[in-house]
Design a protein around this motif. Structure first.
Motif, short mmCIF file in Angstrom:
data_model
loop_
_atom_site.label_atom_id
_atom_site.label_comp_id
_atom_site.label_asym_id
_atom_site.label_seq_id
_atom_site.Cartn_x
_atom_site.Cartn_y
_atom_site.Cartn_z
N SER A 20 0.81 -1.23 0.00
CA SER A 20 0.00 0.00 0.00
C SER A 20 0.84 1.28 0.00
CB SER A 20 -0.90 0.02 1.25
OG SER A 20 -1.81 -1.04 1.19
N ALA A 21 2.15 1.12 0.05
CA ALA A 21 3.00 2.30 0.21
C ALA A 21 3.00 3.20 -1.03
CB ALA A 21 4.43 1.87 0.52
N ILE A 22 3.00 4.50 -0.78
CA ILE A 22 3.27 5.47 -1.85
C ILE A 22 4.38 6.41 -1.38
CG2 ILE A 22 0.96 5.39 -2.87
CD1 ILE A 22 0.45 8.19 -1.59
N ARG A 23 5.06 6.98 -2.37
CA ARG A 23 6.18 7.88 -2.05
C ARG A 23 5.91 9.26 -2.64
NH1 ARG A 23 11.72 6.92 -5.15
NH2 ARG A 23 10.40 7.68 -6.85
N LEU A 24 5.93 10.28 -1.77
CA LEU A 24 5.92 11.66 -2.26
C LEU A 24 7.37 12.12 -2.22
CD1 LEU A 24 3.04 13.31 -0.17
CD2 LEU A 24 2.88 11.61 -1.97
N SER A 25 7.82 12.79 -3.27
CA SER A 25 9.20 13.31 -3.21
C SER A 25 9.21 14.72 -3.77
CB SER A 25 10.18 12.37 -3.92
OG SER A 25 9.72 11.98 -5.19
N PHE A 26 9.80 15.61 -2.96
CA PHE A 26 9.68 17.05 -3.20
C PHE A 26 10.90 17.61 -3.91
CE2 PHE A 26 7.81 15.90 0.99
CZ PHE A 26 6.51 15.76 0.53
N GLY A 27 10.67 18.69 -4.65
CA GLY A 27 11.76 19.33 -5.39
C GLY A 27 11.69 20.84 -5.27
N PHE A 28 12.54 21.50 -6.03
CA PHE A 28 12.74 22.93 -5.80
C PHE A 28 11.55 23.81 -6.17
CE2 PHE A 28 13.79 22.99 -10.23
CZ PHE A 28 13.81 24.31 -10.67
N GLU A 29 10.59 23.26 -6.92
CA GLU A 29 9.44 24.10 -7.28
C GLU A 29 8.24 23.89 -6.36
OE1 GLU A 29 8.78 23.50 -11.51
OE2 GLU A 29 9.84 25.39 -11.87
N ASN A 30 8.31 22.93 -5.45
CA ASN A 30 7.15 22.62 -4.62
C ASN A 30 6.96 23.65 -3.50
OD1 ASN A 30 7.96 19.20 -5.10
ND2 ASN A 30 6.22 20.26 -6.00
N THR A 31 5.69 23.81 -3.11
CA THR A 31 5.36 24.84 -2.12
C THR A 31 4.47 24.25 -1.01
OG1 THR A 31 3.34 25.41 -3.30
CG2 THR A 31 5.33 26.64 -3.91
N GLU A 32 4.36 25.01 0.08
CA GLU A 32 3.47 24.59 1.17
C GLU A 32 2.01 24.64 0.71
OE1 GLU A 32 4.29 26.08 5.17
OE2 GLU A 32 6.28 26.63 4.46
N GLU A 33 1.73 25.54 -0.19
CA GLU A 33 0.37 25.64 -0.73
C GLU A 33 0.01 24.33 -1.48
OE1 GLU A 33 -0.48 26.74 -4.35
OE2 GLU A 33 -2.55 26.37 -3.71
N GLU A 34 0.98 23.79 -2.19
CA GLU A 34 0.75 22.49 -2.87
C GLU A 34 0.56 21.38 -1.84
OE1 GLU A 34 3.07 22.64 -7.15
OE2 GLU A 34 4.27 22.29 -5.35
N ALA A 35 1.32 21.46 -0.75
CA ALA A 35 1.18 20.44 0.30
C ALA A 35 -0.25 20.47 0.84
CB ALA A 35 2.18 20.71 1.42
N GLN A 36 -0.80 21.68 1.03
CA GLN A 36 -2.17 21.80 1.54
C GLN A 36 -3.17 21.24 0.53
OE1 GLN A 36 -2.88 22.64 4.78
NE2 GLN A 36 -4.82 21.74 4.07
N ARG A 37 -2.92 21.53 -0.75
CA ARG A 37 -3.83 20.98 -1.78
C ARG A 37 -3.75 19.47 -1.81
NH1 ARG A 37 -1.75 24.26 -6.44
NH2 ARG A 37 -2.46 22.62 -7.80
N PHE A 38 -2.54 18.94 -1.61
CA PHE A 38 -2.38 17.48 -1.54
C PHE A 38 -3.21 16.93 -0.38
CE2 PHE A 38 -0.61 13.83 0.57
CZ PHE A 38 -0.60 12.90 -0.46
N ILE A 39 -3.11 17.58 0.79
CA ILE A 39 -3.82 17.09 1.98
C ILE A 39 -5.33 17.07 1.72
CG2 ILE A 39 -4.44 17.72 4.36
CD1 ILE A 39 -1.49 18.80 4.62
N ASP A 40 -5.84 18.15 1.12
CA ASP A 40 -7.29 18.22 0.86
C ASP A 40 -7.73 17.09 -0.09
OD1 ASP A 40 -7.24 20.46 2.41
OD2 ASP A 40 -7.28 21.89 0.74
N THR A 41 -6.93 16.87 -1.12
CA THR A 41 -7.27 15.83 -2.10
C THR A 41 -7.18 14.45 -1.45
OG1 THR A 41 -6.31 17.22 -3.80
CG2 THR A 41 -6.66 14.92 -4.38
N PHE A 42 -6.10 14.24 -0.70
CA PHE A 42 -5.91 12.93 -0.09
C PHE A 42 -7.02 12.65 0.92
CE2 PHE A 42 -4.11 9.75 2.71
CZ PHE A 42 -3.53 8.87 1.82
N GLU A 43 -7.44 13.68 1.63
CA GLU A 43 -8.50 13.49 2.63
C GLU A 43 -9.79 13.02 1.93
OE1 GLU A 43 -8.70 13.03 5.63
OE2 GLU A 43 -10.82 13.33 6.06
#
Ligand SMILES: Cc1ncc(COP(=O)(O)O)c(C=O)c1O
Length: 381
Positions: free
Chosen positions: A348-371
């Protein structure tokens, strides 16, 4: 679109892309040609090598260009094995290496070499004491990765290097493909003899790798031909890729501190959300002693590939645990299994891996979608 798959590969940095195109357009001569265009290309190649050597704190003669991390790893391992076969046939590695190391070592085992695979703890980390105990008079090579590509764990390279200081004839290879910008010294420790990098993991182009080889260490060459790379790795040099790699290497180191802080903040946000569901969500990436660019976790009873596609439908790109294994159906992460994670959780594992263009705003959008997905999958179950 949110791209959270930077351990698989990164988007090329605009400045590196500019260098790539500029070199393709203006420096198309072969660095081996005797005429002026060849000389200009050769000068640019030397400059790129010097830049990388300076950033690594090593000599230009110690930097070799290859086609990628896989080739650098193959060369370090097979090159050592074939060079030192008269002295011994024992190799030590960890049980969580990338396939470009583990599969190469399996091949060497079939050729009569003996490989010790060190176990890892619950966080995927090797214990230096196990390495100490595994050393033998016929050990010729130790190969341990710096940063794990599936969960981000940082291996105790400095401690291992200290131990190996008493064993000067053993080649110490570090697969540093996921490591650039994570250590102050890109080569970590002066006892390291061989170090692999891959340009497309640090916003450079595909098809360029680097192998650092300490000056007094010898490796059998695997690619015969016209004698490029000091007669050790033949083939017309990928000059545009190499020039762009030098640029991306420098930029990665320059922004490393800021990058690490931003990725830590992104990771902290997502972790805080995931931790609300301890019964159904398991986080595998260690909270400390790991690179902030990787976050691996699982939602109970939802297969990794199902989650990857569900997120993709919402415009979010992630991986199952590693890009290389993600197309193999039913494949579980070798790192998670080595850590003793139960097979169904590993699936069931998934991997998120971040890079130089990623933002906290994207992290929040990820959380909303994942929820939303978490609720949907929980209802289905
Ligand atoms: C730890 C590690 N080593 C080696 C490689 C192979 O590098 P490349 O894709 O440049 O061949 C990868 C790629 O994912 C990696 O993550």
């Amino acid at each position: 679109m949110i791209y959270f798959d930077n351990s698989a590969t990164t988007k090329i940095d605009p400045a590196a892309l500019k260098s790539l195109v500029m070199t393709m357009e203006n420096y198309y001569g072969n660095p081996s040609s005797l005429h002026d265009l060849g000389n200009q290309a050769k000068a640019l190649l030397n400059k790129a090598r010097l830049q990388i050597a300076e950033l690594c704190g090593c000599q230009t003669e110690e930097i070799f260009f290859t086609s990628g991390g896989t080739e650098s790893n193959n060369w370090a391992l097979k090159g050592t094995a074939y060079e030192k076969t008269g002295r011994g046939k024992h190799i030590i590695t960890s049980s969580v290496e990338h396939p470009s190391v583990s599969h190469t070592l399996k091949e060497l085992e079939q050729e009569g070499f003996e490989v010790t695979y060190l176990p890892v703890d619950k966080e995927g980390r090797v214990n230096p004491k196990d390495l100490q105990a595994a050393l033998r008079p016929d050990t010729i090579l130790v190969s341990i990765m710096a940063v794990n590509n599936e969960i981000g764990t940082i291996q105790p390279i400095k401690e291992i290097a200290e131990i190996l200081t008493d064993f000067p004839t053993i080649h110490f290879h570090v697969d540093g493909v996921q490591s650039l910008g994570r250590f102050k010294n890109p080569l970590i420790h002066s006892r390291v003899d061989l170090y692999s990098f891959s340009s497309h993991k640090f916003n450079g182009p595909r098809g360029v790798g680097i192998l650092y080889k300490k000056k007094n260490r010898t490796l059998k060459n695997l690619v015969e031909g016209g004698g490029q790379e000091a007669n050790l790795r033949s083939g017309t040099e990928n000059l545009p890729g190499i020039v762009a790699t030098a640029k991306a290497f420098r930029l990665s180191l320059e922004r490393a501190q800021e990058e690490n802080q931003r990725q830590e903040a992104i990771q902290a946000l997502i972790r805080a959300y995931l931790k609300q569901y301890p019964d159904t969500i398991r986080i595998f990436s260690p909270a400390s002693g790991a690179s902030p660019h990787v976050l691996c976790f699982a939602l109970k009873a939802v297969r990794g590939e199902v989650m990857v596609h569900a997120l993709e439908e919402k415009g979010i790109y992630v991986s199952t645990t590693s890009a290389c294994s993600s197309r193999q159906t039913g494949h579980s992460s070798s790192t998670l299994l080595a850590m003793g994670v139960d097979g169904s959780w590993a699936h069931s594992a998934i991997r998120l891996s971040f890079g130089f263009e990623n933002t906290e705003e994207e992290a929040q959008r990820f959380i909303d979608t994942f929820e939303d997905l978490r609720q949907k999958f929980t209802v289905i179950q």
